[in-house]
Design a protein around this motif. Structure first.
Motif, mmCIF file in Angstrom:
data_model
loop_
_atom_site.group_PDB
_atom_site.id
_atom_site.type_symbol
_atom_site.label_atom_id
_atom_site.label_comp_id
_atom_site.label_asym_id
_atom_site.label_seq_id
_atom_site.Cartn_x
_atom_site.Cartn_y
_atom_site.Cartn_z
ATOM 1 N N GLY A 108 0.794 -1.230 0.000
ATOM 2 C CA GLY A 108 0.000 0.000 0.000
ATOM 3 C C GLY A 108 0.821 1.272 0.000
ATOM 4 N N LEU A 109 1.999 1.237 -0.625
ATOM 5 C CA LEU A 109 2.907 2.389 -0.596
ATOM 6 C C LEU A 109 2.398 3.517 -1.487
ATOM 7 C CD1 LEU A 109 5.630 3.643 0.260
ATOM 8 C CD2 LEU A 109 6.677 2.477 -1.695
ATOM 9 N N THR A 110 2.179 4.660 -0.890
ATOM 10 C CA THR A 110 1.749 5.867 -1.611
ATOM 11 C C THR A 110 2.638 7.023 -1.175
ATOM 12 O OG1 THR A 110 -0.554 5.119 -1.781
ATOM 13 C CG2 THR A 110 -0.154 7.483 -1.989
ATOM 14 N N PHE A 111 3.068 7.836 -2.140
ATOM 15 C CA PHE A 111 3.956 8.961 -1.807
ATOM 16 C C PHE A 111 3.605 10.175 -2.655
ATOM 17 C CE2 PHE A 111 7.706 11.604 -2.287
ATOM 18 C CZ PHE A 111 8.100 11.763 -0.962
ATOM 19 N N ARG A 112 3.574 11.335 -1.984
ATOM 20 C CA ARG A 112 3.347 12.612 -2.656
ATOM 21 C C ARG A 112 4.423 13.597 -2.257
ATOM 22 N NH1 ARG A 112 1.311 17.448 -1.389
ATOM 23 N NH2 ARG A 112 0.761 16.743 0.717
ATOM 24 N N THR A 168 2.510 7.020 2.909
ATOM 25 C CA THR A 168 1.689 6.079 3.654
ATOM 26 C C THR A 168 1.994 4.679 3.133
ATOM 27 O OG1 THR A 168 -0.158 6.315 2.094
ATOM 28 C CG2 THR A 168 -0.174 7.733 4.047
ATOM 29 N N GLY A 169 1.675 3.669 3.912
ATOM 30 C CA GLY A 169 1.974 2.303 3.525
ATOM 31 C C GLY A 169 3.171 1.766 4.283
ATOM 32 N N GLU A 170 3.636 0.622 3.843
ATOM 33 C CA GLU A 170 4.666 -0.103 4.587
ATOM 34 C C GLU A 170 5.816 -0.497 3.676
ATOM 35 O OE1 GLU A 170 4.892 -4.083 7.486
ATOM 36 O OE2 GLU A 170 3.129 -3.724 6.221
ATOM 37 N N ILE A 171 7.058 -0.339 4.186
ATOM 38 C CA ILE A 171 8.261 -0.804 3.494
ATOM 39 C C ILE A 171 9.073 -1.641 4.478
ATOM 40 C CG2 ILE A 171 10.388 -0.191 2.287
ATOM 41 C CD1 ILE A 171 9.160 2.476 1.563
ATOM 42 N N ARG A 172 9.426 -2.851 4.067
ATOM 43 C CA ARG A 172 10.262 -3.717 4.903
ATOM 44 C C ARG A 172 11.464 -4.204 4.096
ATOM 45 N NH1 ARG A 172 8.524 -5.193 9.784
ATOM 46 N NH2 ARG A 172 6.371 -4.644 10.352
ATOM 47 N N ILE A 173 12.628 -4.205 4.759
ATOM 48 C CA ILE A 173 13.862 -4.711 4.175
ATOM 49 C C ILE A 173 14.271 -5.946 4.972
ATOM 50 C CG2 ILE A 173 16.258 -4.204 3.596
ATOM 51 C CD1 ILE A 173 14.276 -2.505 2.036
ATOM 52 N N PHE A 174 14.281 -7.090 4.306
ATOM 53 C CA PHE A 174 14.558 -8.370 4.968
ATOM 54 C C PHE A 174 13.697 -8.550 6.219
ATOM 55 C CE2 PHE A 174 18.603 -7.621 2.647
ATOM 56 C CZ PHE A 174 18.555 -8.745 1.820
ATOM 57 N N LEU A 220 12.942 5.635 -1.726
ATOM 58 C CA LEU A 220 12.193 5.253 -0.531
ATOM 59 C C LEU A 220 12.710 3.947 0.068
ATOM 60 C CD1 LEU A 220 8.543 6.132 -1.654
ATOM 61 C CD2 LEU A 220 9.945 7.363 0.021
ATOM 62 N N LEU A 221 13.348 3.122 -0.752
ATOM 63 C CA LEU A 221 13.927 1.872 -0.250
ATOM 64 C C LEU A 221 15.251 2.105 0.470
ATOM 65 C CD1 LEU A 221 13.236 -0.508 -3.291
ATOM 66 C CD2 LEU A 221 11.863 -0.188 -1.217
ATOM 67 N N LYS A 222 15.788 3.309 0.362
ATOM 68 C CA LYS A 222 17.027 3.702 1.046
ATOM 69 C C LYS A 222 16.676 4.905 1.916
ATOM 70 C CE LYS A 222 21.671 3.840 1.470
ATOM 71 N NZ LYS A 222 22.434 2.817 2.199
ATOM 72 N N PRO A 223 16.206 4.702 3.149
ATOM 73 C CA PRO A 223 15.638 5.785 3.966
ATOM 74 C C PRO A 223 16.531 7.004 4.142
ATOM 75 C CG PRO A 223 15.169 3.657 4.955
ATOM 76 C CD PRO A 223 16.108 3.392 3.822
ATOM 77 N N GLU A 224 17.859 6.811 4.097
ATOM 78 C CA GLU A 224 18.757 7.952 4.285
ATOM 79 C C GLU A 224 18.558 9.028 3.225
ATOM 80 O OE1 GLU A 224 21.535 4.352 5.030
ATOM 81 O OE2 GLU A 224 19.511 4.706 4.281
ATOM 82 N N ILE A 225 18.068 8.638 2.046
ATOM 83 C CA ILE A 225 17.928 9.596 0.953
ATOM 84 C C ILE A 225 16.467 9.745 0.520
ATOM 85 C CG2 ILE A 225 20.266 9.262 0.074
ATOM 86 C CD1 ILE A 225 19.069 7.388 -2.048
ATOM 87 N N SER A 226 15.536 9.326 1.367
ATOM 88 C CA SER A 226 14.114 9.448 1.026
ATOM 89 C C SER A 226 13.763 10.905 0.752
ATOM 90 C CB SER A 226 13.245 8.920 2.168
ATOM 91 O OG SER A 226 13.363 7.516 2.278
ATOM 92 N N PRO A 227 13.014 11.167 -0.311
ATOM 93 C CA PRO A 227 12.623 12.553 -0.622
ATOM 94 C C PRO A 227 11.632 13.085 0.404
ATOM 95 C CG PRO A 227 11.526 11.011 -2.095
ATOM 96 C CD PRO A 227 12.503 10.211 -1.307
ATOM 97 N N ARG A 228 11.521 14.406 0.472
ATOM 98 C CA ARG A 228 10.587 15.040 1.395
ATOM 99 C C ARG A 228 9.183 14.992 0.828
ATOM 100 N NH1 ARG A 228 12.777 20.735 3.425
ATOM 101 N NH2 ARG A 228 10.923 20.473 4.733
ATOM 102 N N GLY A 229 8.241 14.565 1.651
ATOM 103 C CA GLY A 229 6.866 14.473 1.208
ATOM 104 C C GLY A 229 6.053 13.622 2.162
ATOM 105 N N ASP A 230 4.860 13.266 1.748
ATOM 106 C CA ASP A 230 3.937 12.487 2.577
ATOM 107 C C ASP A 230 3.893 11.048 2.083
ATOM 108 O OD1 ASP A 230 3.217 14.814 3.984
ATOM 109 O OD2 ASP A 230 1.784 15.346 2.396
#
Length: 528
Positions: free
Chosen positions: A8-12, A62-68, A50-60
């Motif tokens: 359910g990943l959504t990004f704006r 929702t949803g879930e991201i899991r790594i391993f 978004l899969l690399k949180p250190e460089i996630s863009p600024r915005g809104d």
């Protein structure tokens, strides 16, 4: 266990009204090789970041991201990322320092930092560049450094954003082979956002196709080739032999099919065009960064006519961008001369404009529209031309976006529009198709043809052989600091060997003069 899980990943983006990603559900297994595809601006780069949180863009989001299996949080050392524009991620001034940064930042002791850096530099053949300044490297060399910086910590997941966009054909093939080995031999999960399908597409375990921020296809490469929306993105073999089953995906498969079916043995070359007066002439141009440095340009000669589109190709680091900068008056050659419409050029003139490889360098205002208006005001031109140009570039919906929130392809289109506001007589383009999908690339080609028909002169530096073959009137190679083999593009590509297009390699020995997918399709007679 899944290496990557999104639900359910959504990004704006903060500067956008609509989300760039909507309801993304993805499961990528450990060790998979996955390609993300879709039109420029469809959300590929955003998803990778978004899969690399250190460089996630600024915005809104929702949803879930899991790594391993664990929630994605910063820092995420298991994930390596190589950006589409390497300069955006550089933190050092020299190659060795850039590669050493990640282990230093992780707090490793000095001996281990040096070991990891030395191993990476040696493994990927960067020894000759190790002490060079990043600012002195070509775009392709910067891309190689960016990849090595992403790999130095030996991540379990590697994210690559347009890894081949700045590489010459030979280096791109070497890079693709390296990526494939990393995936196959180390079990590294590799996720690539890419528009070029001639490399690695057929080797992928899966291809995920995005459209307007949603996943519309997720399957094998051959399954994706059957998706109508993905048709123009497919390799030359698939486009040339659309309708055949199974559809060929590689040059080898294309050659095998062509040998089995009835086809013409020769296609005609187009008529040689005639052009107007000399627009840009360079003779004996020599350039070096310092008095003790080797020449980058060693007596380069070039002639561009009014109404002509000339494409210049060459290896990474051969001096193509440097030559453009000398022709634009942005760099001063220590020997030789440059003439614009018969007059000696001593500095940058109003009749010549250049689209740099990094189009972001053109923007200084908080939105694309404001930047266009800022430029028009400075030139004393009507401000309503800003929206006219945005629509002309197919970027009307991007006017209120911050330039740095654009995708790489959107940046190229908006950057070209920014340059065209100047209404130059001579247009110099440095990798104009970098980051563009097939349809946007075709739109750029149509625009260049129109400019030439109006009497403008266009010189393009590119690694995109297919774009050069389909749009250029003339073509040459920059080799050893000189321009070689300058001739009509039809003759250049009909004779090409190692620098041929994928379609040209399929046609070799079977269809004389064929070097585009359309030529192959016509030679084969098509399939109803």
């Amino acid at each position: 266990m899944d290496a990557v899980y999104c639900k359910g990943l959504t990004f704006r983006y903060s500067s956008a009204d609509a989300p760039v990603l909507q309801d993304i559900d993805i499961r990528i297994g450990r060790g998979e090789l996955v390609m993300l595809m879709g039109h420029s601006g469809c959300g590929k780069t955003t998803l990778l970041k978004l899969l690399k949180p250190e460089i996630s863009p600024r915005g809104d989001m929702t949803g879930e991201i899991r790594i391993f299996g664990e929630k994605a949080v910063s820092p995420q050392p298991k994930v390596g990322y190589a950006a589409q524009s390497p300069e955006d991620g550089f933190v050092s001034d020299r190659v060795r320092g850039e590669i050493m940064f990640a282990p230093e930042n992780a707090g490793l002791d000095a001996a281990e930092v040096r070991r990891l850096a030395a191993e990476t530099i040696t493994r990927f053949g960067l020894g000759k560049l190790a002490e060079r300044k990043l600012s002195e490297l070509s775009g392709g060399e910067k891309q190689l450094v960016s990849l090595c910086a992403a790999l130095v910590m030996q991540p379990e997941i590697l994210l690559l954003d347009e890894p081949f966009s700045r590489l010459d054909p030979v280096t791109a093939e070497d890079m693709s082979a390296l990526i494939l080995r990393l995936n196959r031999e180390t079990g590294m999960t590799v996720i690539i956002a890419e528009h070029s399908t001639e490399l690695l597409f057929a080797e992928c375990d899966r291809v995920i196709f995005l459209e307007d921020g949603r996943i519309i296809a997720d399957g094998t490469p051959r399954e994706t080739a059957a998706v109508k929306a993905a048709e123009s993105f497919m390799p030359a073999a698939a486009r040339a032999f659309a309708g055949y089953e199974p559809v060929p995906l590689t040059v080898r498969e294309g050659r095998r099919l062509l040998a089995e079916i009835p086809h013409k043995r020769e296609v005609p070359l187009g008529e040689r065009k005639t052009f107007g007066e000399d627009a840009l002439r360079a003779e004996g141009v020599r350039f070096a960064w310092g008095r003790k440095d080797d020449d980058i340009l060693a007596g380069a000669d070039i002639l561009l006519h009014r109404g002509e589109h000339l494409a210049l190709i060459g290896a990474n680091g051969s001096g193509k961008t440097t030559l453009l900068r000398c022709l634009a008056g942005l760099c001063r050659a220590y020997s030789g001369k440059v003439e614009v419409f018969g007059k000696r050029q001593k500095k940058q003139g109003a009749v010549t404009a250049m689209l740099p490889q990094e189009a972001a360098d053109l923007f200084v205002q908080p939105t694309v529209r404001e930047d266009y208006i800022y430029a028009l005001r400075a030139m004393g031109k009507p401000e309503d031309r800003a929206d006219e140009m945005l629509e002309r570039m197919g970027c009307g919906h991007l006017g209120d976006m911050h330039p740095y929130d654009l995708s790489g392809g959107e940046m190229q289109l908006c950057g070209l529009g920014r340059v065209l506001l100047c209404e130059p007589e001579i247009l110099l383009l440095d990798e104009p198709t970098k980051g563009l999908d097939a349809e946007a690339r075709r739109r750029i080609g149509d625009m260049v043809r129109k400019l030439c028909a109006e009497g403008r002169a266009v010189l393009t530096v590119t690694h995109d052989m297919e774009y050069a073959a389909e749009t250029a009137d003339s073509c040459g190679i920059l080799c050893g600091g000189r321009v070689e083999s300058l001739m009509p593009a039809a003759g250049f590509f009909a004779k090409a060997g190692y620098l041929s297009t994928a379609a040209g390699r399929i046609a070799r020995g079977e269809v004389k003069n064929a070097y585009t997918a359309e030529m192959l399709r016509l030679a084969a007679g098509g399939v109803e």
